[in-house]
Design a protein around this motif. Structure first.
Motif, PDB file in Angstrom:
ATOM      1  N   THR A 279       0.842  -1.191   0.000  1.00 45.61           N
ATOM      2  CA  THR A 279       0.000   0.000   0.000  1.00 45.61           C
ATOM      3  C   THR A 279       0.880   1.244   0.000  1.00 45.61           C
ATOM      4  OG1 THR A 279      -1.729  -1.147   1.237  1.00 45.61           O
ATOM      5  CG2 THR A 279      -1.812   1.260   1.211  1.00 45.61           C
ATOM      6  N   PRO A 280       0.817   2.063  -1.043  1.00 46.84           N
ATOM      7  CA  PRO A 280       1.669   3.261  -1.079  1.00 46.84           C
ATOM      8  C   PRO A 280       1.281   4.272  -0.004  1.00 46.84           C
ATOM      9  CG  PRO A 280       0.739   2.739  -3.251  1.00 46.84           C
ATOM     10  CD  PRO A 280      -0.010   1.908  -2.252  1.00 46.84           C
ATOM     11  N   GLN A 325      -7.507  -9.174   4.867  1.00 46.87           N
ATOM     12  CA  GLN A 325      -6.631  -8.022   4.656  1.00 46.87           C
ATOM     13  C   GLN A 325      -5.948  -8.081   3.292  1.00 46.87           C
ATOM     14  OE1 GLN A 325      -4.602  -6.886   8.755  1.00 46.87           O
ATOM     15  NE2 GLN A 325      -4.622  -9.111   8.504  1.00 46.87           N
ATOM     16  N   LEU A 326      -5.752  -9.297   2.785  1.00 50.42           N
ATOM     17  CA  LEU A 326      -5.176  -9.474   1.452  1.00 50.42           C
ATOM     18  C   LEU A 326      -6.256  -9.702   0.403  1.00 50.42           C
ATOM     19  CD1 LEU A 326      -2.127 -11.782   2.317  1.00 50.42           C
ATOM     20  CD2 LEU A 326      -2.192  -9.280   2.171  1.00 50.42           C
ATOM     21  N   LEU A 327      -7.228 -10.548   0.717  1.00 52.06           N
ATOM     22  CA  LEU A 327      -8.236 -10.903  -0.284  1.00 52.06           C
ATOM     23  C   LEU A 327      -9.085  -9.705  -0.695  1.00 52.06           C
ATOM     24  CD1 LEU A 327      -9.488 -14.374   1.026  1.00 52.06           C
ATOM     25  CD2 LEU A 327      -7.602 -13.860  -0.531  1.00 52.06           C
ATOM     26  N   ASP A 328      -9.284  -8.754   0.211  1.00 60.06           N
ATOM     27  CA  ASP A 328     -10.096  -7.574  -0.090  1.00 60.06           C
ATOM     28  C   ASP A 328      -9.256  -6.353  -0.449  1.00 60.06           C
ATOM     29  OD1 ASP A 328     -12.312  -9.106   0.517  1.00 60.06           O
ATOM     30  OD2 ASP A 328     -12.523  -8.321   2.566  1.00 60.06           O
ATOM     31  N   HIS A 329      -7.950  -6.538  -0.589  1.00 59.63           N
ATOM     32  CA  HIS A 329      -7.064  -5.407  -0.872  1.00 59.63           C
ATOM     33  C   HIS A 329      -7.253  -4.944  -2.316  1.00 59.63           C
ATOM     34  CE1 HIS A 329      -3.408  -2.992  -1.124  1.00 59.63           C
ATOM     35  NE2 HIS A 329      -3.228  -3.160   0.183  1.00 59.63           N
ATOM     36  N   VAL A 333      -5.305  -9.391  -6.515  1.00 59.06           N
ATOM     37  CA  VAL A 333      -6.306 -10.248  -7.160  1.00 59.06           C
ATOM     38  C   VAL A 333      -6.311 -11.604  -6.460  1.00 59.06           C
ATOM     39  CG1 VAL A 333      -6.967 -11.432  -9.289  1.00 59.06           C
ATOM     40  CG2 VAL A 333      -6.036  -9.117  -9.392  1.00 59.06           C
ATOM     41  N   ASP A 334      -7.494 -12.106  -6.170  1.00 64.97           N
ATOM     42  CA  ASP A 334      -7.628 -13.480  -5.668  1.00 64.97           C
ATOM     43  C   ASP A 334      -8.068 -14.364  -6.831  1.00 64.97           C
ATOM     44  OD1 ASP A 334      -8.034 -15.846  -4.372  1.00 64.97           O
ATOM     45  OD2 ASP A 334      -9.688 -15.141  -3.099  1.00 64.97           O
ATOM     46  N   PRO A 335      -7.184 -15.221  -7.348  1.00 55.79           N
ATOM     47  CA  PRO A 335      -7.538 -16.072  -8.493  1.00 55.79           C
ATOM     48  C   PRO A 335      -8.514 -17.196  -8.143  1.00 55.79           C
ATOM     49  CG  PRO A 335      -5.149 -15.807  -8.295  1.00 55.79           C
ATOM     50  CD  PRO A 335      -5.758 -15.350  -7.009  1.00 55.79           C
TER      51      PRO A 335
END
Length: 426
Positions: A279-280, A325-329, A333-335
């Motif tokens: 996250t920048p 926290q990752l899947l909705d970032h 992309v969640d493949p």
């Protein structure tokens, strides 16, 4: 870490070890993917070879951990270890271009990694084609490194539970990145020593027996306790003219603790680390690597987050849906890789699986049927920027597939985790 079971390197020791192939030099290339099994019951999932801008990336907790230091090197010294041959065949069938291996014991010279490549991966197993990874990266792990403190508050100091990361010896349950593409070793960033307390808003555990908040660890312990139970690595890999950042980790399981939930909270924050890193802006400014470099990943850099995250989005013991926290970032992309074998296993095994909320098609680990049941624990999560998902899957064949012998049932011939792969266009 396996749910079925319950090298002393100082801070001054060099943090990274680049492992070189022990074979005669050959041209860097990509073996033909014809006939390789995609782990979903079909063949040729990766096609008959691919261009330079296509990349299969995988993660595999292959459970090549041993009870004592040096035992893994001894087991891999010949080609006769049945488990090593089985996990090698799984890798050969999936044939990824880049793969993160979790639970591979670390040794500083890289002997075990070289032996695994030479004696197992580069020798055809069970009729599969050999696979060559000219490039490998490994580095020290916090597992088994003595903290000098009573971190589990049981009144004694010593043992795996008081190490910076759980382990019977230094480097147990380590990590390795294998690649067919060059690794930019000089540009690797490691975060082994990053302190948990230095994460803003860290979910530090609380002693429920006292009125003070977040006081499970003393002030002196907080000055030493590290965030990573193993480590966090940013490993840049050169794919043609592009550089793809492999973000590798293996957070602690959110269990094996008490009401303070120190492992659950740590698992959450280990996962959060990557969410902040990609996250920048202000979210990543607090991050400092082991060489003193500050900040997160450059906003334009493509990345893939890899590893056994020990967190399911619906079931299990995660703290506050940690993996979301990752899947909705917004940058990830969640493949959604699936397998028919996972669906079949959940139905056949029953138990805790019958009460799960999540779709078993996404499961990647065959855990105890009493608790927690099979879960989605292993992830390959690419960036939205400059990477395009073409296909994805979990190597979990159904029982009518001859290759199901590679995954099996408990006690497993390979691992209780399944290899997860994603095909990308770079």
């Amino acid at each position: 870490m396996t749910m079925r079971r319950g090298t002393t390197l100082s801070a001054a020791t060099a943090l990274a070890v680049a492992l070189s192939a022990a074979l005669a030099p050959v041209a860097v290339g990509h073996p033909d993917h014809h006939g390789q099994h995609d782990g979903n019951g079909g063949h040729g999932g990766h096609g008959g070879g691919h261009g330079k801008d296509e990349l299969r990336v995988a993660t595999y907790n292959l459970s090549l951990n041993r009870a004592t230091a040096g035992e893994l090197q001894a087991d891999l010294a010949t080609g006769d270890d049945a488990q090593a041959a089985t996990v090698a065949e799984v890798i050969q069938r999936a044939n990824p271009d880049v793969v993160l291996l979790n639970e591979f014991d670390f040794d500083a010279p890289g002997t075990a990694v070289d032996l695994f490549r030479e004696n197992y991966l580069e020798v055809g197993q069970g009729g599969a084609n050999p696979v060559e990874y000219r490039y490998a990266y490994s580095a020290p792990s916090n597992t088994g490194v003595p903290s000098g403190f009573d971190l589990n508050n049981d009144g004694t100091v010593g043992g795996g539970d008081d190490a910076f990361g759980f382990g019977a010896f230094e480097g147990q349950y380590g990590m390795v990145v294998l690649s067919k593409y060059p690794i930019a070793t000089d540009d690797v960033r490691t975060f082994q020593h990053f302190l948990w307390k230095d994460m803003p808003g860290a979910l530090l555990p609380d002693d429920p027996a006292t009125p003070e908040p977040a006081d499970w660890f003393s002030a002196e312990e907080l000055d030493a306790v590290r965030l990573s139970s193993k480590s966090h690595w940013d490993v840049p890999i050169r794919v043609g003219r592009q550089t793809v950042h492999v973000l590798a980790s293996h957070p602690t399981p959110p269990t094996f603790d008490g009401p303070e939930d120190r492992n659950g909270r740590r698992n959450h924050d280990e996962i959060r680390f990557w969410a902040d890193y990609v996250t920048p802006g202000t979210a990543s400014r607090y991050i400092e690597d082991d060489d003193g470099g500050r900040g997160g990943l450059h906003p334009g850099a493509p990345f893939v987050i890899l590893g056994d995250q020990n967190a399911d989005p619906y079931d299990g013991d995660s703290y506050d849906v940690a993996i979301d926290q990752l899947l909705d970032h917004r940058r990830i992309v969640d493949p959604l890789p699936t397998s028919a074998g996972a669906v079949e296993a959940a139905a056949l095994q029953g138990g805790a699986n019958d009460a799960h909320i999540g779709d078993p098609a996404y499961d990647t680990a065959d855990f105890a049927d009493t608790a927690p049941g099979n879960l989605r624990a292993d992830y390959v999560l690419p960036s939205r920027h400059r990477l395009r998902v073409q296909d994805a899957g979990v190597f979990w064949p159904t029982q009518d597939d001859p290759l199901s012998a590679l995954t099996g049932t408990y006690p497993f011939p390979s691992s209780d985790h399944r290899l997860v792969w994603v095909d990308l266009t770079v």
